[in-house]
Write a protein that holds these residues in place. Sequence first.
Motif, short mmCIF file in Angstrom:
data_model
loop_
_atom_site.label_atom_id
_atom_site.label_comp_id
_atom_site.label_asym_id
_atom_site.label_seq_id
_atom_site.Cartn_x
_atom_site.Cartn_y
_atom_site.Cartn_z
N LEU A 147 0.84 -1.21 0.00
CA LEU A 147 0.00 0.00 0.00
C LEU A 147 0.87 1.25 0.00
O LEU A 147 1.88 1.30 0.71
CB LEU A 147 -0.88 0.04 1.25
N LEU A 148 0.46 2.26 -0.72
CA LEU A 148 1.13 3.55 -0.62
C LEU A 148 0.51 4.40 0.48
O LEU A 148 1.16 5.30 1.00
CB LEU A 148 1.07 4.31 -1.95
N GLY A 149 -0.72 4.11 0.85
CA GLY A 149 -1.41 4.90 1.86
C GLY A 149 -1.66 4.15 3.15
O GLY A 149 -2.68 4.37 3.80
N SER A 150 -0.75 3.29 3.55
CA SER A 150 -0.94 2.52 4.78
C SER A 150 -0.80 3.41 6.01
O SER A 150 0.08 4.26 6.07
CB SER A 150 0.08 1.38 4.85
N ALA A 168 -10.92 2.75 -2.89
CA ALA A 168 -11.93 3.47 -2.10
C ALA A 168 -11.46 4.86 -1.67
O ALA A 168 -12.29 5.72 -1.36
CB ALA A 168 -12.31 2.66 -0.87
N VAL A 169 -10.17 5.13 -1.68
CA VAL A 169 -9.69 6.44 -1.23
C VAL A 169 -9.56 7.45 -2.37
O VAL A 169 -9.19 8.59 -2.14
CB VAL A 169 -8.34 6.34 -0.47
N HIS A 170 -9.91 7.02 -3.58
CA HIS A 170 -9.78 7.89 -4.75
C HIS A 170 -11.14 8.16 -5.38
O HIS A 170 -11.83 7.21 -5.76
CB HIS A 170 -8.86 7.25 -5.79
N PRO A 171 -11.53 9.42 -5.52
CA PRO A 171 -12.80 9.73 -6.17
C PRO A 171 -12.85 9.24 -7.62
O PRO A 171 -13.88 8.82 -8.10
CB PRO A 171 -12.88 11.26 -6.13
N ASP A 172 -11.69 9.27 -8.30
CA ASP A 172 -11.58 8.76 -9.67
C ASP A 172 -10.52 7.67 -9.64
O ASP A 172 -9.33 7.94 -9.44
CB ASP A 172 -11.18 9.89 -10.62
N VAL A 173 -10.95 6.41 -9.84
CA VAL A 173 -10.06 5.27 -9.71
C VAL A 173 -8.87 5.36 -10.67
O VAL A 173 -7.72 5.13 -10.27
CB VAL A 173 -10.83 3.94 -9.92
N GLY A 225 -6.41 8.13 -9.57
CA GLY A 225 -5.71 7.69 -8.36
C GLY A 225 -4.70 6.59 -8.66
O GLY A 225 -3.58 6.60 -8.16
N LEU A 226 -5.10 5.64 -9.50
CA LEU A 226 -4.19 4.55 -9.86
C LEU A 226 -2.98 5.09 -10.61
O LEU A 226 -1.84 4.71 -10.33
CB LEU A 226 -4.92 3.49 -10.68
N ARG A 227 -3.21 5.97 -11.55
CA ARG A 227 -2.10 6.55 -12.32
C ARG A 227 -1.09 7.23 -11.38
O ARG A 227 0.12 7.05 -11.51
CB ARG A 227 -2.63 7.55 -13.35
N ARG A 228 -1.60 7.98 -10.41
CA ARG A 228 -0.72 8.66 -9.45
C ARG A 228 0.09 7.65 -8.63
O ARG A 228 1.29 7.81 -8.43
CB ARG A 228 -1.53 9.55 -8.52
#
Length: 182
Positions: A58-61, A92-97, A100-103
């Motif tokens: 995870l990047l946001g752990s 779930a933490v990204h309004p646009d999947v 968010g995935l690209r980032r």
Amino acid sequence: FLRSFIDQGYRFTFFDQLDPDRSNQVLMRHDIDFSTGAALEMAETEAVMGVRSTYFFLLGSRMYNLLDPEENKHVAAIKAMGHEISLHFDAAVHPDVEVGLRRELDVFKALFQKDVRLISFHRPNMAWIARHDREILGIENTYQTKYFRSIKYMSDSTGAWRFGHPCDSEEFKAGKNMQLLI
């Protein structure tokens, strides 16, 4: 546990090496939610046994930070042992999947000099999985039919085997391909 699979003639392989025409293949996966240090210990044990696994981070752990040099070293060491490393993505933490995935893909590549070809979603529900049974941004995921429905999937989520113990399954006894999430 691992020795049971080895003794049964299973070969631990990576997702992109799964051959649907062969049997006795295990896709071993670890979604790292809590500790890169514990992941490193597992990776060391597996490496000694000749087991190859894919570790998803995870990047946001809230439990670890991949920007921390020590945590980053753990992941790099797992990669250096010959295991695959990749992104454990929490949609779930990204309004646009896709945004968010690209980032997250960009950050993961910058941290580990590794292109991501496969992701594991963090705690997806079954309806979400069904809607995303495809590549996203050209990247496969561990819940696609060929990895999740076409072969036996078993998980020890929360430390308990959700669908029975793998070694007790008919698939194990018959040498059928399996995906194990540990």
